[in-house]
Write a protein that holds these residues in place. Structure first.
Motif, PDB file in Angstrom:
ATOM      1  N   ARG A  79       8.612 -10.269 -10.859  1.00  0.00           N
ATOM      2  CA  ARG A  79       7.710  -9.872  -9.783  1.00  0.00           C
ATOM      3  C   ARG A  79       7.477  -8.371  -9.849  1.00  0.00           C
ATOM      4  N   TYR A  80       6.308  -7.959  -9.352  1.00  0.00           N
ATOM      5  CA  TYR A  80       5.866  -6.577  -9.527  1.00  0.00           C
ATOM      6  C   TYR A  80       5.448  -5.974  -8.192  1.00  0.00           C
ATOM      7  N   GLU A  81       5.799  -4.700  -8.020  1.00  0.00           N
ATOM      8  CA  GLU A  81       5.374  -3.944  -6.848  1.00  0.00           C
ATOM      9  C   GLU A  81       4.888  -2.573  -7.285  1.00  0.00           C
ATOM     10  N   HIS A  82       4.018  -1.987  -6.493  1.00  0.00           N
ATOM     11  CA  HIS A  82       3.472  -0.688  -6.861  1.00  0.00           C
ATOM     12  C   HIS A  82       4.385   0.439  -6.401  1.00  0.00           C
ATOM     13  N   ASN A  83       4.258   1.556  -7.069  1.00  0.00           N
ATOM     14  CA  ASN A  83       5.005   2.773  -6.739  1.00  0.00           C
ATOM     15  C   ASN A  83       4.039   3.949  -6.632  1.00  0.00           C
ATOM     16  N   ALA A  84       2.787   3.642  -6.298  1.00  0.00           N
ATOM     17  CA  ALA A  84       1.717   4.640  -6.364  1.00  0.00           C
ATOM     18  C   ALA A  84       1.929   5.792  -5.397  1.00  0.00           C
ATOM     19  N   GLN A  85       2.363   5.457  -4.196  1.00  0.00           N
ATOM     20  CA  GLN A  85       2.497   6.505  -3.188  1.00  0.00           C
ATOM     21  C   GLN A  85       3.474   7.587  -3.624  1.00  0.00           C
ATOM     22  N   ARG A  86       4.609   7.146  -4.184  1.00  0.00           N
ATOM     23  CA  ARG A  86       5.626   8.114  -4.604  1.00  0.00           C
ATOM     24  C   ARG A  86       5.161   8.913  -5.810  1.00  0.00           C
ATOM     25  N   VAL A  87       4.550   8.242  -6.782  1.00  0.00           N
ATOM     26  CA  VAL A  87       4.118   8.937  -8.001  1.00  0.00           C
ATOM     27  C   VAL A  87       2.993   9.924  -7.698  1.00  0.00           C
ATOM     28  N   LEU A  88       2.030   9.492  -6.891  1.00  0.00           N
ATOM     29  CA  LEU A  88       0.886  10.354  -6.564  1.00  0.00           C
ATOM     30  C   LEU A  88       1.206  11.362  -5.471  1.00  0.00           C
ATOM     31  N   GLN A  89       2.317  11.150  -4.776  1.00  0.00           N
ATOM     32  CA  GLN A  89       2.748  12.057  -3.706  1.00  0.00           C
ATOM     33  C   GLN A  89       1.669  12.183  -2.621  1.00  0.00           C
ATOM     34  N   VAL A  90       1.264  11.026  -2.104  1.00  0.00           N
ATOM     35  CA  VAL A  90       0.259  10.999  -1.039  1.00  0.00           C
ATOM     36  C   VAL A  90       0.801  10.168   0.121  1.00  0.00           C
ATOM     37  N   PRO A  91       0.362  10.434   1.349  1.00  0.00           N
ATOM     38  CA  PRO A  91       0.796   9.636   2.488  1.00  0.00           C
ATOM     39  C   PRO A  91       0.190   8.239   2.464  1.00  0.00           C
ATOM     40  N   ASP A  92       0.714   7.379   3.329  1.00  0.00           N
ATOM     41  CA  ASP A  92       0.283   5.982   3.372  1.00  0.00           C
ATOM     42  C   ASP A  92      -1.218   5.857   3.605  1.00  0.00           C
ATOM     43  N   GLN A  93      -1.763   6.688   4.497  1.00  0.00           N
ATOM     44  CA  GLN A  93      -3.194   6.609   4.800  1.00  0.00           C
ATOM     45  C   GLN A  93      -4.040   6.912   3.570  1.00  0.00           C
ATOM     46  N   SER A  94      -3.646   7.930   2.817  1.00  0.00           N
ATOM     47  CA  SER A  94      -4.393   8.298   1.611  1.00  0.00           C
ATOM     48  C   SER A  94      -4.267   7.219   0.541  1.00  0.00           C
ATOM     49  N   ALA A  95      -3.085   6.624   0.430  1.00  0.00           N
ATOM     50  CA  ALA A  95      -2.894   5.546  -0.538  1.00  0.00           C
ATOM     51  C   ALA A  95      -3.794   4.363  -0.212  1.00  0.00           C
ATOM     52  N   ALA A  96      -3.944   4.061   1.084  1.00  0.00           N
ATOM     53  CA  ALA A  96      -4.829   2.963   1.485  1.00  0.00           C
ATOM     54  C   ALA A  96      -6.268   3.242   1.057  1.00  0.00           C
ATOM     55  N   LEU A  97      -6.728   4.467   1.254  1.00  0.00           N
ATOM     56  CA  LEU A  97      -8.099   4.825   0.865  1.00  0.00           C
ATOM     57  C   LEU A  97      -8.284   4.736  -0.645  1.00  0.00           C
ATOM     58  N   LEU A  98      -7.308   5.215  -1.405  1.00  0.00           N
ATOM     59  CA  LEU A  98      -7.403   5.143  -2.867  1.00  0.00           C
ATOM     60  C   LEU A  98      -7.439   3.688  -3.334  1.00  0.00           C
ATOM     61  N   GLY A  99      -6.594   2.845  -2.742  1.00  0.00           N
ATOM     62  CA  GLY A  99      -6.588   1.437  -3.129  1.00  0.00           C
ATOM     63  C   GLY A  99      -7.923   0.768  -2.865  1.00  0.00           C
ATOM     64  N   LEU A 100      -8.513   1.070  -1.715  1.00  0.00           N
ATOM     65  CA  LEU A 100      -9.818   0.487  -1.392  1.00  0.00           C
ATOM     66  C   LEU A 100     -10.903   0.963  -2.347  1.00  0.00           C
ATOM     67  N   LEU A 101     -10.861   2.230  -2.714  1.00  0.00           N
ATOM     68  CA  LEU A 101     -11.867   2.753  -3.648  1.00  0.00           C
ATOM     69  C   LEU A 101     -11.717   2.120  -5.024  1.00  0.00           C
ATOM     70  N   MET A 102     -10.477   1.847  -5.448  1.00  0.00           N
ATOM     71  CA  MET A 102     -10.267   1.195  -6.745  1.00  0.00           C
ATOM     72  C   MET A 102     -10.722  -0.257  -6.712  1.00  0.00           C
ATOM     73  N   LEU A 103     -10.560  -0.918  -5.570  1.00  0.00           N
ATOM     74  CA  LEU A 103     -10.928  -2.334  -5.478  1.00  0.00           C
ATOM     75  C   LEU A 103     -12.418  -2.558  -5.271  1.00  0.00           C
ATOM     76  N   ARG A 104     -13.038  -1.680  -4.453  1.00  0.00           N
ATOM     77  CA  ARG A 104     -14.396  -1.965  -3.995  1.00  0.00           C
ATOM     78  C   ARG A 104     -15.429  -0.945  -4.439  1.00  0.00           C
ATOM     79  N   GLY A 105     -15.029   0.031  -5.267  1.00  0.00           N
ATOM     80  CA  GLY A 105     -15.980   1.006  -5.756  1.00  0.00           C
ATOM     81  C   GLY A 105     -16.301   2.070  -4.718  1.00  0.00           C
ATOM     82  N   PRO A 106     -17.229   2.977  -5.030  1.00  0.00           N
ATOM     83  CA  PRO A 106     -17.571   4.069  -4.115  1.00  0.00           C
ATOM     84  C   PRO A 106     -18.030   3.550  -2.756  1.00  0.00           C
ATOM     85  N   GLN A 107     -17.570   4.207  -1.692  1.00  0.00           N
ATOM     86  CA  GLN A 107     -17.904   3.818  -0.320  1.00  0.00           C
ATOM     87  C   GLN A 107     -18.075   5.062   0.532  1.00  0.00           C
ATOM     88  N   THR A 108     -18.790   4.904   1.642  1.00  0.00           N
ATOM     89  CA  THR A 108     -18.907   5.993   2.597  1.00  0.00           C
ATOM     90  C   THR A 108     -17.639   6.038   3.448  1.00  0.00           C
TER      91      THR A 108
END
Length: 221
Positions: A79-108
Motif C-alpha cells: 500500500r502507498y501513501e504520499h509524503n508530499a507535504q513534508r517533502v515540499l514543506q508546505v501547509p495542508d491548505q497549500s498541499a490541497a491546492l497543489l493536488g487539485l491543480l495536478m488532478l484538474r488542470g489550471p483553475q481560477t
C-alpha cells in the motif's frame, strides 16, 4: 528542497494519493489497484488518463525514490501513501491546492475554492489567494515557486493558476495578479456540484472494490 520535474503519470499518481487521503481515509493508504482506479477516474480529472498497472507502478517507484511516496509493508498487499507535504514543506491548505491543480488542470481561485470543499474548507476566496501567493512566491532556497498565474484567454473573466511540479508552463504572469484575478465563482457552481457527485460515486465504487478484495482475500486463506 528542489525536485526534478514530475512526469504527467507521476503527477497524476501523486495527486490521486493526496486526494484519497482526504476523501476516502477508510481505504487509505492505497493498493496499486486503487491507485490505478483513482488515477483513471472519468470525473474530476483533466485530462482523463488510462494508466495501466505497469504505468502506475513505475510512477510509484519513481515517486518513492524522490521521497514523495511511502510504501507500507504491513499487509499482504503493498500500500502507498504520499509524503508530499513534508517533502515540499508546505501547509495542508497549500498541499490541497497543489493536488487539485495536478488532478484538474489550471483553475481560477474561485474554482479552486469550490473544488477543494472535500479536501479543505476555505473560508473565502481571499484565503485561497493567500496560500496561492505563498506558493507563487516560494523562495529559491526552498526550491522556487510551485504555482504560476496564466494570462487570461480571450473571453475569460478570470486568470487561471497552474502548478509547476511538471516544469515551467507557457506565458505566465507575475504572482501579484492572483488576488486581482479572483471573482465570483457562482456561475460554475452547478457543474462543480455535478462533478462532486460523480467523484463521490467513483469513491464509493473504489471502497466497494476494496471490500470485495478483502472478502476474497479472507476466503482464500
Amino acid at each position: 528542497m528542489s525536485l526534478r520535474p514530475l512526469t504527467p503519470n507521476e503527477a497524476r499518481v501523486l495527486a490521486t494519493l493526496m486526494e484519497k487521503a482526504r476523501t476516502v481515509p477508510d481505504t487509505y493508504p492505497l493498493s496499486l489497484n486503487l491507485v490505478v482506479t483513482g488515477a483513471n477516474q472519468k470525473s474530476s480529472r483533466d485530462p482523463v488518463m488510462s494508466l495501466t498497472d505497469a504505468d502506475a507502478q513505475e510512477a510509484l517507484d519513481d515517486l518513492k525514490r524522490l521521497g514523495l511516496v511511502i510504501e507500507s509493508h504491513g499487509s499482504r498487499v503493498a500500500r502507498y501513501e504520499h509524503n508530499a507535504q513534508r517533502v515540499l514543506q508546505v501547509p495542508d491548505q497549500s498541499a490541497a491546492l497543489l493536488g487539485l491543480l495536478m488532478l484538474r488542470g489550471p483553475q481560477t481561485a474561485g474554482e479552486l475554492r469550490i473544488n477543494a470543499e472535500r479536501w479543505h474548507r476555505f473560508a473565502d476566496i481571499s484565503s485561497v489567494e493567500g496560500f496561492l501567493n505563498e506558493l507563487a512566491e516560494r523562495p529559491v532556497e526552498k526550491g522556487g515557486p510551485l504555482v504560476v498565474v496564466l494570462p487570461r484567454a480571450p473571453g475569460e473573466r478570470e486568470a487561471r493558476i497552474a502548478h509547476l511540479l511538471c516544469g515551467p508552463v507557457e506565458a505566465a504572469v507575475t504572482s501579484n495578479t492572483i488576488a486581482a484575478s479572483a471573482g465570483a465563482a457562482g456561475a460554475a457552481g452547478q457543474n462543480d456540484r455535478i462533478s462532486a457527485l460523480e467523484a463521490r460515486v467513483d469513491e464509493l465504487a473504489a471502497q466497494l472494490a476494496a471490500l470485495q478484495a478483502a472478502v476474497a482475500q479472507r476466503g482464500g486463506t
